[in-house]
Design a protein around this motif. Structure first.
Motif, PDB file in Angstrom:
ATOM      1  N   SER A 106       0.838  -1.212   0.000  1.00 28.61           N
ATOM      2  CA  SER A 106       0.000   0.000   0.000  1.00 28.61           C
ATOM      3  C   SER A 106       0.870   1.257   0.000  1.00 28.61           C
ATOM      4  CB  SER A 106      -0.917  -0.003   1.226  1.00 28.61           C
ATOM      5  OG  SER A 106      -1.798  -1.114   1.196  1.00 28.61           O
TER       6      SER A 106
ATOM      7  N   ASP B  67       2.267   1.655  -3.446  1.00 28.56           N
ATOM      8  CA  ASP B  67       1.200   2.173  -4.311  1.00 28.56           C
ATOM      9  C   ASP B  67       1.029   3.679  -4.120  1.00 28.56           C
ATOM     10  OD1 ASP B  67       0.697  -0.333  -5.317  1.00 28.56           O
ATOM     11  OD2 ASP B  67      -0.995  -0.742  -3.988  1.00 28.56           O
ATOM     12  N   TYR B  68       1.006   4.092  -2.854  1.00 29.81           N
ATOM     13  CA  TYR B  68       0.794   5.506  -2.543  1.00 29.81           C
ATOM     14  C   TYR B  68       1.932   6.372  -3.093  1.00 29.81           C
ATOM     15  CZ  TYR B  68       0.564   9.799   0.205  1.00 29.81           C
ATOM     16  OH  TYR B  68       0.530  11.113   0.590  1.00 29.81           O
TER      17      TYR B  68
END
Length: 317
Positions: free
Chosen positions: A7, A10-11
């Motif tokens: 995550s 991804d960010y």
């Protein structure tokens, strides 16, 4: 934990850098961020745990066990290699110490193969990249390669091919005391710090190279090379790996990227074994302690064992 890392990657890639999904640069950056976080986390944990185990088996105690229990010298030497994170060059002084202590040459060569090829660094990286199943298989095959190589060299009775002065060296023993649990924990923590300080740059560079391969090298290019070699891909990978010099921390992220492009697992791991267990700098150091004929025997036997392991990997995975 790894989902958090995914995550975060991804960010950073899609929200902070605003890179389009599936773009080559985005894939390369995502690979680099995610694998860096994952590999360093698992590597730290594995090094700490194995260092804690190693604190119960100091080197003088290990040498004493190997010289006293010669029947189990080969598996013990291989296991010592697993918990001793030496590169192929720095394993040579340990090899000399084993020989002068009267430990059979078969066990000394087993350690010389196992230490750079199968250790906590390699296992930590393998677990982080491929999972426990592949890491366990690599551990099993690595120990088998080391023991088979040591056994075959021992059968050739190569004592006359080792320089005479090696048998005359006397390192001497040091008196060791029992450590407290706090001292063992401190030892493990310091060992993590010492090892990571030496290999962090290699890992980072290797992950960067792996990210480039993952994002920019076309799959059909790699597949074409592998398919072109066909059955000879494993020995070809070993032959290419021997002139190179790397440790598991430096080569494994590159291996991961190659596998993602279609290189069979056994072929890629055979290449990794060759680059870590056999190298030209190692041969140059070994030339000071053994004759060229024995170095050639060592290289041929280990390379052949690695090729066999590579084919078995390809059959099983």
């Amino acid at each position: 934990m790894f989902e958090i890392y995914k995550s975060l990657a991804d960010y950073l890639v899609y929200q902070v850098l605003h890179l389009p999904p599936n773009q080559q640069l985005a894939l390369a950056f995502h690979f680099f961020i995610y694998d860096t976080l994952k590999i360093f986390t698992l590597l730290t944990l594995v090094i700490f745990l194995i260092s804690l185990v190693r604190s119960y088996f100091p080197i003088e105690k290990t040498r004493h066990i190997l010289s006293k229990h010669r029947v189990v010298a080969l598996p013990l030497a291989a296991l010592l290699g697993v918990v001793t994170p030496f590169c192929s060059c720095s394993a040579v002084p340990m090899f000399i110490g084993f020989v002068e202590a009267g430990i059979p040459l078969s066990a000394a060569f087993t350690f010389l193969v196992a230490s750079p090829m199968v250790n906590e660094v390699a296992l930590g990286l393998l677990i982080s990249v491929f999972g426990f199943k592949v890491a366990a298989a690599y551990l099993t095959f690595g120990i088998a390669v080391a023991m088979l190589s040591g056994f075959l060299i021992g059968k050739l009775k190569p004592e006359n091919l080792v320089e005479d002065y090696i048998f005359q060296l006397k390192v001497g023993e040091t008196k060791e005391r029992e450590l407290t649990l706090k001292e063992r924990l401190n030892y493990a923590a310091e060992n993590v710090k010492a090892i990571m300080s030496k290999i962090w740059l290699y890992i980072t560079v290797a992950i960067f190279i792996g990210g480039f391969i993952h994002g920019y090298v076309p799959e059909n290019f790699v597949e074409g090379v592998v398919k072109g070699a066909s059955f000879l891909s494993v020995p070809l990978a070993v032959a290419i790996g021997i002139p190179l010099y790397s440790n598991s921390a430096g080569i494994l992220p590159v291996i991961q990227a190659l596998i993602s492009k279609g290189v069979p697992l056994g072929t890629a791991l055979a290449f990794m074994m060759a680059t870590t267990a056999l190298s030209l700098p190692e041969f140059m150091i070994l030339k000071q302690v053994m004759k060229p004929k024995l170095i050639a025997m060592f290289a041929i036997i280990v390379a052949t064992s690695i090729v066999m392991a590579g084919y078995l990997f390809n059959l099983l995975f």
